[in-house]
Structures are given as C-alpha cells and as structure tokens.
Enzyme design. Structure first.
Site, short mmCIF file in Angstrom:
data_model
loop_
_atom_site.label_atom_id
_atom_site.label_comp_id
_atom_site.label_asym_id
_atom_site.label_seq_id
_atom_site.Cartn_x
_atom_site.Cartn_y
_atom_site.Cartn_z
N ARG A 141 0.82 -1.22 0.00
CA ARG A 141 0.00 0.00 0.00
C ARG A 141 0.85 1.26 0.00
NH1 ARG A 141 -4.36 1.94 4.65
NH2 ARG A 141 -5.85 2.98 3.26
N SER A 176 -7.61 6.78 -0.14
CA SER A 176 -7.28 5.37 -0.23
C SER A 176 -8.22 4.63 0.70
CB SER A 176 -5.82 5.13 0.18
OG SER A 176 -5.51 3.75 0.17
N SER A 177 -9.04 3.73 0.15
CA SER A 177 -10.09 3.08 0.92
C SER A 177 -9.52 2.18 2.02
CB SER A 177 -10.97 2.23 0.00
OG SER A 177 -11.56 3.01 -1.00
N GLN A 178 -10.34 1.90 3.01
CA GLN A 178 -9.97 1.00 4.10
C GLN A 178 -9.65 -0.38 3.52
OE1 GLN A 178 -13.11 0.44 6.90
NE2 GLN A 178 -11.81 -0.56 8.42
N PRO A 179 -8.46 -0.92 3.76
CA PRO A 179 -8.08 -2.20 3.14
C PRO A 179 -9.05 -3.34 3.39
CG PRO A 179 -6.13 -1.11 3.97
CD PRO A 179 -7.31 -0.29 4.45
#
Length: 329
Positions: A46, A100-103
């Site tokens: 990431r 950046s979205s929550q993984p």
C-alpha cells in the site's frame, strides 16, 4: 555511503514488515479467505500508492509523508499507511476529493465482486491506483480499466502502478459514462458514492455481469440482465466513500437525524442507511415508522432495480409494497 545504504535497507525492512503484518491481520479478520486475493494483497504494498496522506479536519489538516526529514514523522506515516483505515490523499479547498479506501473494505468488495479468470473489469474511481493494482495482480493488466474525472489523480495512479510494473488502462473521464471503448465488461466496481446508477454501466456490460457500487451508506450488488435491466440487493456491511463527481454527481446526504426524531437514532447506522436511501421520498418520521414496523431491517433486506424507464430502491420485494424512486433527494 555505507550509512545511507544501511538506512535505505532499514527503511525497506520496516515497510516490508508493516506490509506483511497488514496481510496477516486482514487474513485473521477473515476478509482474505480467497487465496487469490490474499496473494494479491501480499504482492501489492500500500505504501507505494500513498506516499503522503492527510490527517485531521478543517484548519487542523496535517500532511504525513514518506520523505519527511523527521524520522518520527516518517514512522507515523508508515504506521498510518498500514493501519486498516481509509486515508485522505487529496484535498481541494479543504474538501476531500480522493482517498485510499480501508483495506478490509477493499478486500470485502473484491470478494463480493466475484471475479473469474478472464473477466474484463471496469473500476470507477481510480483513486491512488491501489485497487487497480490488486485487480491487475488477479486478472492481468489487459483486463483492467480504471477511470477518474481528475487528470491529476489518473496521472498519479498511473505512476504508482508503473512503479510496481502494472499497466492497466487508466482513463481520464467522467466515470458516469463508463468506458465504451473497453466494453463489454463482466464486472464494474465503483469506489465513489452514487445517488443512482448511470444507465451507461449496464449498457456496457455483458448479460450476467455484476456491478458493485456504494449507494446510500451501503454497497449494492446488481446483476445485469441486459442493457435495460439490472437488479440486486445490498450487502450487509456499511460503506462510506467520496461522492461521484461528473454527470451523475451525488447530492449531499441528510446530515444526521432530523429534529424531532429519537436521539438514539443518531448512532443507529441501520436507520441512517434507510434515511439516506429514502431521502426526498419519505419524510424522516415516515421512514422511522416504517423501519420500526418492519422490525428494524438490515441492509441486506433492501435492493435496487434499474430499468430503461427508471430505477427504484425496495424493501424485501422489487414489486412492493415498499418501493422508492432513486435520485429524488
């Protein structure tokens, strides 16, 4: 020179350790039970896609970045990158325009997308490029297209992807119009909130295709019958994304629970979901009465139907008695 090499090696080791720990945590949480997606998360770090991010709100925004001269600030950046949280990556006039979205949510969405080898996938909302990289690892570059309205965002995503050797089709354009030149698609994955489903998307899909998109505060999973019809239910988990910008821009959802409703509903995200979904159609008190009379329904009891003549949300049954036109708020 030796000290510089040692420092570089140390930084790389820290990043690899943090990345590996994230994959272990997501696996332990049960969101990487598919070996193919577990391999993708393990292969795609990431931090490459989030060289900096913003913390705080309003005038208190602080940027954390990979090249900060202060080692403690760099450590804060790295810890933040590998936490299971969404990260604000672009602000404009103090407003969030990309993240950046929550993984863990990304992993749930990718699993729910239910891709098969050879599927042609369109992503609406390129963001940092991280999600496109995961798709490329799973499917190959030629089967992944990602679209964003903002050239600055697409150029940055393209750079991040290339750094890891991924080269999907990255398009600058209005995601609401899809990407006709790359159609037909087997899967469309959307990473921005919608007020309704653009008709261009089902029209660019093969019969049987799946569209997964944030709507209200949930995720709708539509199965496409043909260019003029798609239908499906919401997944059970909540989802909060930056609104879609462009031809089908989302209106602002209702802020909190309106005056006169019980205070405990302020914290009830199940009711908030129905409140946003029926905004502009049901008065909040009507929504509350229905929600209570139907035993406080969870998201998965709701669905959406999209036709060439209109689209509506529904509770339990697409034919009613409880249906609401979308996009009326």
């Amino acid at each position: 020179m030796g000290a510089h090499t040692s420092r570089t090696t140390g930084v790389r080791d820290l990043r690899e350790t943090a990345h590996a720990a994230q994959v272990r945590e997501l696996t332990a949480a049960g969101v990487l039970d598919d070996p193919a997606w577990r391999a993708a998360f393990a292969a795609v770090p990431r931090h490459v896609f989030v060289p900096y991010f913003w913390t705080g709100r309003g005038a208190g925004h602080e940027r954390l970045w990979a090249e900060d001269p202060d080692p403690e600030q760099r450590a804060r950046w790295l810890r933040g990158v590998y936490e299971d949280t969404p990260l604000a990556t672009r602000l404009r006039d103090g407003e969030l325009v990309s993240s950046s979205s929550q993984p863990s949510l990304m992993a749930k969405m990718l699993r729910a997308l239910d891709v098969r080898d050879g599927d042609n996938v369109l992503e609406i909302g390129a963001g940092t490029g991280y999600n496109a990289a995961l798709l490329c690892h799973r499917l190959g570059d030629d089967l992944v297209t990602t679209v964003d309205l903002d050239e600055e965002i697409t150029e940055s995503a393209r750079t991040h992807l290339a750094e890891l050797g991924y080269h999907p089709t990255v398009v600058t354009g209005d995601g609401a119009r899809g990407c006709p030149s790359r159609a037909p698609f087997d899967r469309i994955m959307v990473t921005c909130t919608l007020p309704l489903v653009p008709h261009a998307w089902p029209a660019q899909c093969r019969p049987g295709a799946r569209i997964l998109a944030p709507l209200s505060t949930g995720l709708i999973a539509l199965t496409v019958r043909d260019a003029d019809f798609a239908e499906g239910r919401f997944l059970h988990n909540p989802a909060y994304f930056v609104p879609l910008r462009g031809a089908t821009a989302a209106p602002q959802p209702p802020a909190g629970v309106p005056y006169g409703l019980p205070y405990e509903l302020v914290e009830n995200e199940r009711f908030q979901f129905m409140h946003v979904l029926t905004a502009g159609v049901l008065h909040p008190r009507e929504a509350l009465d229905l929600w209570r009379s139907e035993d406080r329904p969870a998201r998965e009891r709701f669905g959406v139907t999209v036709t060439d003549e209109g689209q509506w949300a529904w509770l339990d049954d697409p034919q009613g008695p409880y249906t609401w036109p979308l996009g009326e708020g």
